[in-house]
Design a protein around this motif. Sequence first.
Motif, PDB file in Angstrom:
ATOM      1  N   PHE A  35       0.812  -1.212   0.000  1.00 38.14           N
ATOM      2  CA  PHE A  35       0.000   0.000   0.000  1.00 38.14           C
ATOM      3  C   PHE A  35       0.845   1.262   0.000  1.00 38.14           C
ATOM      4  N   TYR A  36       2.118   1.137   0.386  1.00 38.57           N
ATOM      5  CA  TYR A  36       3.030   2.270   0.226  1.00 38.57           C
ATOM      6  C   TYR A  36       3.237   2.560  -1.253  1.00 38.57           C
ATOM      7  N   ARG A  37       3.338   1.511  -2.072  1.00 39.10           N
ATOM      8  CA  ARG A  37       3.603   1.678  -3.493  1.00 39.10           C
ATOM      9  C   ARG A  37       2.395   1.433  -4.398  1.00 39.10           C
ATOM     10  N   GLY A  38       1.325   0.855  -3.884  1.00 36.08           N
ATOM     11  CA  GLY A  38       0.200   0.515  -4.754  1.00 36.08           C
ATOM     12  C   GLY A  38      -1.089   0.362  -3.976  1.00 36.08           C
ATOM     13  N   THR A  39      -1.954  -0.506  -4.463  1.00 39.21           N
ATOM     14  CA  THR A  39      -3.240  -0.694  -3.804  1.00 39.21           C
ATOM     15  C   THR A  39      -3.862  -1.998  -4.289  1.00 39.21           C
ATOM     16  N   LEU A  40      -5.032  -2.276  -3.799  1.00 38.17           N
ATOM     17  CA  LEU A  40      -5.869  -3.379  -4.253  1.00 38.17           C
ATOM     18  C   LEU A  40      -7.001  -2.786  -5.077  1.00 38.17           C
ATOM     19  N   ASP A  41      -7.292  -3.398  -6.232  1.00 34.96           N
ATOM     20  CA  ASP A  41      -8.397  -2.890  -7.048  1.00 34.96           C
ATOM     21  C   ASP A  41      -9.673  -2.799  -6.212  1.00 34.96           C
ATOM     22  N   HIS A  42     -10.329  -1.654  -6.320  1.00 35.56           N
ATOM     23  CA  HIS A  42     -11.540  -1.423  -5.539  1.00 35.56           C
ATOM     24  C   HIS A  42     -12.763  -1.996  -6.245  1.00 35.56           C
ATOM     25  N   VAL A  43     -12.942  -1.599  -7.515  1.00 31.27           N
ATOM     26  CA  VAL A  43     -14.118  -2.073  -8.253  1.00 31.27           C
ATOM     27  C   VAL A  43     -14.009  -3.575  -8.489  1.00 31.27           C
ATOM     28  N   GLY A  44     -15.124  -4.246  -8.373  1.00 26.08           N
ATOM     29  CA  GLY A  44     -15.169  -5.674  -8.647  1.00 26.08           C
ATOM     30  C   GLY A  44     -14.711  -6.561  -7.512  1.00 26.08           C
ATOM     31  N   THR A  45     -14.271  -5.967  -6.406  1.00 28.21           N
ATOM     32  CA  THR A  45     -13.817  -6.749  -5.260  1.00 28.21           C
ATOM     33  C   THR A  45     -14.991  -7.028  -4.324  1.00 28.21           C
ATOM     34  N   THR A  94      -0.339   7.380   9.773  1.00 29.15           N
ATOM     35  CA  THR A  94      -0.458   5.955  10.093  1.00 29.15           C
ATOM     36  C   THR A  94       0.853   5.341  10.567  1.00 29.15           C
ATOM     37  N   LEU A  95       1.945   5.654   9.868  1.00 32.95           N
ATOM     38  CA  LEU A  95       3.222   5.006  10.138  1.00 32.95           C
ATOM     39  C   LEU A  95       4.098   5.850  11.056  1.00 32.95           C
ATOM     40  N   PRO A  96       4.853   5.206  11.940  1.00 29.56           N
ATOM     41  CA  PRO A  96       5.868   5.949  12.702  1.00 29.56           C
ATOM     42  C   PRO A  96       6.848   6.617  11.741  1.00 29.56           C
ATOM     43  N   GLN A  97       7.359   7.782  12.112  1.00 31.72           N
ATOM     44  CA  GLN A  97       8.226   8.539  11.219  1.00 31.72           C
ATOM     45  C   GLN A  97       9.445   7.741  10.787  1.00 31.72           C
ATOM     46  N   ALA A  98      10.049   6.980  11.713  1.00 26.72           N
ATOM     47  CA  ALA A  98      11.252   6.212  11.376  1.00 26.72           C
ATOM     48  C   ALA A  98      10.943   5.140  10.335  1.00 26.72           C
ATOM     49  N   VAL A  99       9.772   4.511  10.440  1.00 31.71           N
ATOM     50  CA  VAL A  99       9.382   3.485   9.462  1.00 31.71           C
ATOM     51  C   VAL A  99       9.131   4.126   8.104  1.00 31.71           C
ATOM     52  N   LEU A 100       8.444   5.257   8.097  1.00 36.18           N
ATOM     53  CA  LEU A 100       8.155   5.929   6.839  1.00 36.18           C
ATOM     54  C   LEU A 100       9.438   6.401   6.164  1.00 36.18           C
ATOM     55  N   GLU A 101      10.404   6.847   6.943  1.00 33.19           N
ATOM     56  CA  GLU A 101      11.683   7.262   6.370  1.00 33.19           C
ATOM     57  C   GLU A 101      12.386   6.093   5.691  1.00 33.19           C
ATOM     58  N   ASP A 102      12.289   4.902   6.282  1.00 34.12           N
ATOM     59  CA  ASP A 102      12.887   3.725   5.647  1.00 34.12           C
ATOM     60  C   ASP A 102      12.186   3.396   4.331  1.00 34.12           C
ATOM     61  N   TYR A 103      10.862   3.471   4.329  1.00 30.53           N
ATOM     62  CA  TYR A 103      10.131   3.236   3.078  1.00 30.53           C
ATOM     63  C   TYR A 103      10.565   4.242   2.017  1.00 30.53           C
ATOM     64  N   ASP A 104      10.646   5.519   2.397  1.00 29.66           N
ATOM     65  CA  ASP A 104      11.037   6.549   1.447  1.00 29.66           C
ATOM     66  C   ASP A 104      12.437   6.290   0.893  1.00 29.66           C
ATOM     67  N   ALA A 105      13.346   5.852   1.758  1.00 27.30           N
ATOM     68  CA  ALA A 105      14.741   5.689   1.352  1.00 27.30           C
ATOM     69  C   ALA A 105      14.979   4.429   0.532  1.00 27.30           C
ATOM     70  N   PHE A 106      14.254   3.357   0.842  1.00 28.22           N
ATOM     71  CA  PHE A 106      14.618   2.059   0.274  1.00 28.22           C
ATOM     72  C   PHE A 106      13.547   1.418  -0.610  1.00 28.22           C
ATOM     73  N   SER A 107      12.457   2.103  -0.867  1.00 23.77           N
ATOM     74  CA  SER A 107      11.385   1.476  -1.647  1.00 23.77           C
ATOM     75  C   SER A 107      11.831   1.138  -3.066  1.00 23.77           C
ATOM     76  N   ASP A 108      12.587   2.023  -3.709  1.00 26.33           N
ATOM     77  CA  ASP A 108      13.062   1.727  -5.060  1.00 26.33           C
ATOM     78  C   ASP A 108      13.998   0.528  -5.054  1.00 26.33           C
ATOM     79  N   ASP A 109      14.834   0.435  -4.004  1.00 28.76           N
ATOM     80  CA  ASP A 109      15.755  -0.704  -3.904  1.00 28.76           C
ATOM     81  C   ASP A 109      14.992  -2.020  -3.733  1.00 28.76           C
TER      82      ASP A 109
END
Length: 274
Positions: free
Chosen positions: A143-153, A227-242
């Motif tokens: 959910f940081y990078r995408g989602t689940l299709d809403h319609v049809g679920t 929703t996310l603690p700042q330290a966790v969100l910083e890790d997502y921001d830094a390493f999501s592409d990796d």
Amino acid sequence: MKLSIVTVNKDNAAGLEKTLGSIVEQTATDFEFIVVDGASTDGSVQTIEKYSQHPAMRWLSEPDSGIYNAMNKGIRMATGEYVMMLNSGDWLTGPTILQQLLAQIEFHGNPPILYGSTINTWPDGRTQRNRVSPDARFTMFSFYRGTLDHVGTCIRRELFEQFGLYDESLRICSDWSWFMKVVALGQIQPLHVDIDTIYFDMTGISESDGKNHDLIAREKRAVLEATLPQAVLEDYDAFSDDIIFMRRLHRHPFAYRMVRCLERILFKIEKKRQ
């Protein structure tokens, strides 16, 4: 009643015609469909009235405060064990789709969330199938990078009672926020079945306007920060592409081994320099 289909509409008579036409031709019988119209003035009400004699249909037309306010109205009206959103302009891929989905729900023991594959459609006739891995598992990163299709679920209606309805303060990504709360944080895993269920209109509110893309990004960021603690969100921001990079490499073992070998060489070089 097993399934409630909720369709929200605002001044989209042509799209609504496609949507309702695909519903009334279904071979399944254990469903109802609810149309929530936002006081349209373009002939949508006349389109609704055209189908209003169908015994499984209920509808209302009145002002609303936005798409999620309309969706919440439909959920409150629903009596089915499951709720499926099918927005105006989207349509079912064939007359047996609901019958297939209901059979899959029964076969899999009434899972909390069940979804198939959607087919994106453009006005010029182009289509693109959203491919889903059979063993797809949703995590917070999903959910940081995408989602689940809403319609049809197909969503068990009791989940709305357990986790609440859609956040009406969000204009365009409340379904993403709801799925994140239920799936990633609530640990309710959706079940995918290999059925093409919905033709998704790519001219809809979340797809057709660059300004809406900016709004989606702002709303998602605000939800993530809340929703996310700042330290966790910083890790997502830094390493999501990796993370995406490494997942792609793992699909190609030879390339992965080459990169892994290079990383070991760099590790030894850096260790010698220390």
